[in-house]
Motif scaffolding. Structure first.
Motif, PDB file in Angstrom:
ATOM      1  N   ASP A 122     -14.528  -9.625  -3.452  1.00 40.28           N
ATOM      2  CA  ASP A 122     -15.584  -9.469  -4.452  1.00 40.28           C
ATOM      3  C   ASP A 122     -15.956  -8.002  -4.641  1.00 40.28           C
ATOM      4  OD1 ASP A 122     -15.717 -12.181  -4.838  1.00 40.28           O
ATOM      5  OD2 ASP A 122     -17.503 -12.491  -3.634  1.00 40.28           O
ATOM      6  N   TYR A 123     -16.041  -7.296  -3.522  1.00 39.23           N
ATOM      7  CA  TYR A 123     -16.427  -5.892  -3.566  1.00 39.23           C
ATOM      8  C   TYR A 123     -15.449  -5.064  -4.398  1.00 39.23           C
ATOM      9  CZ  TYR A 123     -17.216  -1.116  -1.949  1.00 39.23           C
ATOM     10  OH  TYR A 123     -17.431   0.233  -1.903  1.00 39.23           O
ATOM     11  N   TYR A 124     -14.166  -5.190  -4.096  1.00 38.21           N
ATOM     12  CA  TYR A 124     -13.184  -4.327  -4.744  1.00 38.21           C
ATOM     13  C   TYR A 124     -12.980  -4.659  -6.220  1.00 38.21           C
ATOM     14  CZ  TYR A 124     -11.934  -2.152  -0.353  1.00 38.21           C
ATOM     15  OH  TYR A 124     -11.976  -1.432   0.807  1.00 38.21           O
ATOM     16  N   ILE A 125     -12.965  -5.944  -6.581  1.00 38.60           N
ATOM     17  CA  ILE A 125     -12.718  -6.250  -7.989  1.00 38.60           C
ATOM     18  C   ILE A 125     -13.846  -5.731  -8.863  1.00 38.60           C
ATOM     19  CG2 ILE A 125     -11.251  -8.236  -7.495  1.00 38.60           C
ATOM     20  CD1 ILE A 125     -13.545 -10.044  -8.366  1.00 38.60           C
ATOM     21  N   ASN A 126     -15.047  -5.606  -8.293  1.00 43.53           N
ATOM     22  CA  ASN A 126     -16.151  -5.031  -9.047  1.00 43.53           C
ATOM     23  C   ASN A 126     -16.177  -3.513  -8.949  1.00 43.53           C
ATOM     24  OD1 ASN A 126     -18.079  -7.265 -10.163  1.00 43.53           O
ATOM     25  ND2 ASN A 126     -17.399  -8.009  -8.178  1.00 43.53           N
ATOM     26  N   LYS A 127     -16.014  -3.002  -7.752  1.00 44.82           N
ATOM     27  CA  LYS A 127     -16.051  -1.559  -7.538  1.00 44.82           C
ATOM     28  C   LYS A 127     -14.965  -0.847  -8.340  1.00 44.82           C
ATOM     29  CE  LYS A 127     -17.438   2.191  -5.365  1.00 44.82           C
ATOM     30  NZ  LYS A 127     -18.815   2.708  -5.464  1.00 44.82           N
ATOM     31  N   LEU A 128     -13.770  -1.437  -8.385  1.00 44.82           N
ATOM     32  CA  LEU A 128     -12.640  -0.818  -9.073  1.00 44.82           C
ATOM     33  C   LEU A 128     -12.433  -1.391 -10.469  1.00 44.82           C
ATOM     34  CD1 LEU A 128     -10.143  -0.586  -6.081  1.00 44.82           C
ATOM     35  CD2 LEU A 128     -11.727   1.147  -6.925  1.00 44.82           C
ATOM     36  N   ASP A 129     -13.372  -2.230 -10.912  1.00 39.79           N
ATOM     37  CA  ASP A 129     -13.354  -2.771 -12.282  1.00 39.79           C
ATOM     38  C   ASP A 129     -12.013  -3.429 -12.597  1.00 39.79           C
ATOM     39  OD1 ASP A 129     -14.504  -3.388 -14.699  1.00 39.79           O
ATOM     40  OD2 ASP A 129     -14.023  -1.482 -15.634  1.00 39.79           O
ATOM     41  N   MET A 130     -11.624  -4.354 -11.747  1.00 39.44           N
ATOM     42  CA  MET A 130     -10.315  -5.004 -11.862  1.00 39.44           C
ATOM     43  C   MET A 130     -10.410  -6.196 -12.818  1.00 39.44           C
ATOM     44  SD  MET A 130      -9.405  -4.789  -7.799  1.00 39.44           S
ATOM     45  CE  MET A 130      -7.939  -5.800  -7.885  1.00 39.44           C
ATOM     46  N   THR A 131     -10.461  -5.906 -14.104  1.00 41.78           N
ATOM     47  CA  THR A 131     -10.586  -6.970 -15.088  1.00 41.78           C
ATOM     48  C   THR A 131      -9.265  -7.720 -15.248  1.00 41.78           C
ATOM     49  OG1 THR A 131     -10.084  -5.412 -16.867  1.00 41.78           O
ATOM     50  CG2 THR A 131     -12.402  -5.774 -16.344  1.00 41.78           C
ATOM     51  N   GLY A 132      -9.369  -9.005 -15.535  1.00 40.58           N
ATOM     52  CA  GLY A 132      -8.185  -9.842 -15.668  1.00 40.58           C
ATOM     53  C   GLY A 132      -8.333 -11.115 -14.866  1.00 40.58           C
ATOM     54  N   ASP A 133      -7.229 -11.805 -14.647  1.00 36.96           N
ATOM     55  CA  ASP A 133      -7.225 -13.048 -13.876  1.00 36.96           C
ATOM     56  C   ASP A 133      -6.951 -12.742 -12.408  1.00 36.96           C
ATOM     57  OD1 ASP A 133      -7.481 -14.171 -16.356  1.00 36.96           O
ATOM     58  OD2 ASP A 133      -5.905 -15.655 -16.079  1.00 36.96           O
ATOM     59  N   HIS A 134      -7.629 -13.474 -11.527  1.00 43.13           N
ATOM     60  CA  HIS A 134      -7.494 -13.255 -10.087  1.00 43.13           C
ATOM     61  C   HIS A 134      -7.194 -14.563  -9.372  1.00 43.13           C
ATOM     62  CE1 HIS A 134      -9.031  -9.065  -9.920  1.00 43.13           C
ATOM     63  NE2 HIS A 134      -9.639  -9.427 -11.024  1.00 43.13           N
ATOM     64  N   TYR A 135      -6.199 -14.510  -8.491  1.00 43.12           N
ATOM     65  CA  TYR A 135      -5.851 -15.644  -7.643  1.00 43.12           C
ATOM     66  C   TYR A 135      -5.703 -15.156  -6.205  1.00 43.12           C
ATOM     67  CZ  TYR A 135      -4.389 -18.140 -11.913  1.00 43.12           C
ATOM     68  OH  TYR A 135      -4.338 -18.736 -13.144  1.00 43.12           O
ATOM     69  N   PHE A 136      -6.001 -16.039  -5.258  1.00 47.13           N
ATOM     70  CA  PHE A 136      -5.645 -15.822  -3.862  1.00 47.13           C
ATOM     71  C   PHE A 136      -4.329 -16.522  -3.577  1.00 47.13           C
ATOM     72  CE2 PHE A 136     -10.269 -15.289  -3.393  1.00 47.13           C
ATOM     73  CZ  PHE A 136     -10.306 -14.143  -2.618  1.00 47.13           C
ATOM     74  N   PHE A 137      -3.536 -15.974  -2.657  1.00 46.31           N
ATOM     75  CA  PHE A 137      -2.435 -16.766  -2.129  1.00 46.31           C
ATOM     76  C   PHE A 137      -2.430 -16.662  -0.605  1.00 46.31           C
ATOM     77  CE2 PHE A 137      -0.580 -12.677  -3.121  1.00 46.31           C
ATOM     78  CZ  PHE A 137       0.480 -12.464  -2.243  1.00 46.31           C
ATOM     79  N   SER A 138      -2.039 -17.744   0.034  1.00 47.37           N
ATOM     80  CA  SER A 138      -2.209 -17.937   1.465  1.00 47.37           C
ATOM     81  C   SER A 138      -1.135 -17.225   2.282  1.00 47.37           C
ATOM     82  CB  SER A 138      -2.160 -19.436   1.779  1.00 47.37           C
ATOM     83  OG  SER A 138      -0.848 -19.935   1.541  1.00 47.37           O
ATOM     84  N   ARG A 139      -1.319 -17.276   3.594  1.00 49.39           N
ATOM     85  CA  ARG A 139      -0.320 -16.695   4.502  1.00 49.39           C
ATOM     86  C   ARG A 139       1.036 -17.379   4.331  1.00 49.39           C
ATOM     87  NH1 ARG A 139      -1.115 -13.646   8.903  1.00 49.39           N
ATOM     88  NH2 ARG A 139      -3.351 -14.117   8.882  1.00 49.39           N
ATOM     89  N   GLU A 140       1.017 -18.715   4.159  1.00 47.60           N
ATOM     90  CA  GLU A 140       2.266 -19.447   3.961  1.00 47.60           C
ATOM     91  C   GLU A 140       2.927 -19.049   2.640  1.00 47.60           C
ATOM     92  OE1 GLU A 140      -0.202 -21.185   6.883  1.00 47.60           O
ATOM     93  OE2 GLU A 140      -0.676 -20.882   4.749  1.00 47.60           O
ATOM     94  N   GLN A 141       2.124 -18.915   1.600  1.00 50.10           N
ATOM     95  CA  GLN A 141       2.663 -18.492   0.305  1.00 50.10           C
ATOM     96  C   GLN A 141       3.159 -17.051   0.366  1.00 50.10           C
ATOM     97  OE1 GLN A 141      -0.802 -19.392  -1.976  1.00 50.10           O
ATOM     98  NE2 GLN A 141      -0.181 -21.495  -2.393  1.00 50.10           N
ATOM     99  N   LYS A 142       2.517 -16.241   1.189  1.00 48.77           N
ATOM    100  CA  LYS A 142       2.971 -14.866   1.383  1.00 48.77           C
ATOM    101  C   LYS A 142       4.386 -14.861   1.981  1.00 48.77           C
ATOM    102  CE  LYS A 142       1.425 -10.556   3.572  1.00 48.77           C
ATOM    103  NZ  LYS A 142       2.424 -10.323   4.636  1.00 48.77           N
TER     104      LYS A 142
END
Length: 197
Positions: A122-142
């Motif tokens: 949350d901090y970085y997407i706001n601090k760095l103004d990361m506009t766009g779509d955001h998804y997480f991916f898991s350790r297994e998906q990594k």
């Protein structure tokens, strides 16, 4: 006693010593104000879209992005809040005008974040103004991304062209630094132009 931001900085440095190469950028990002982290965490801007769907596989996540953006060029940025190089590129991408180039060529941005606590995310997407779509991916998906998509280091960049075809190999670095001066990589810009034709 260290502020929360200072504590977080030194924790990241200890766990990921390679990030020391980018410590000036991280310090500038983290150490502006003692309560900056708390102020920025949890905020949501209207042009930041966080998706909470869970995916069985990394392949399914890419397929979802492909389906949602078919007919458009999509820039996919794989990053983590722990990754100094990722933060460096994202910060300079904005400052050097890559977002304006994306807007000119109608390139949509999707960020895929892995192994990062929600508050840091949350901090970085706001601090760095990361506009766009955001998804997480898991350790297994990594691990799947590593095995099937050759994702061995971060940041890792991919594109989907207008036909939904994945461009994954040999995508150049977006920002390059020479003698301490960051600038946009012309090879990356040329790729954006070609995909947008």
């Amino acid at each position: 006693m260290k502020s929360l931001d200072s504590w977080h900085f030194f924790k990241v440095m200890k766990k990921y010593p390679v990030a020391l190469n980018y410590n000036e950028t991280i310090r500038a990002t983290l150490l502006n104000e003692s309560n900056d982290f708390l102020k920025m965490s949890g905020l949501k801007k209207t042009d930041i879209r966080i998706h909470h769907e869970e995916f069985i596989s990394f392949t399914a996540l890419i397929d979802k992005i492909r389906k949602d953006h078919l007919g458009s060029v999509v820039f996919i940025d794989l990053w983590g809040a722990w990754c100094g190089a990722c933060l460096y590129d994202i910060k300079h991408k904005k400052a050097l005008g890559m977002d304006k180039i994306f807007e000119k060529y109608k390139v949509q941005t999707v960020y895929l974040c892995t192994l990062s606590p929600k508050k840091e995310f949350d901090y970085y997407i706001n601090k760095l103004d990361m506009t766009g779509d955001h998804y997480f991916f898991s350790r297994e998906q990594k691990q799947e991304a590593k095995g099937k998509f050759n994702v061995y280091a971060y940041p890792h960049y991919m594109f989907l062209n207008k036909n939904g075809e994945l461009i994954n190999d040999d995508v150049p670095r977006m920002v390059i630094t020479t003698k301490g001066v960051a600038r946009l990589n012309q090879d990356f810009i040329d790729l954006v132009k070609r995909l947008s034709e």
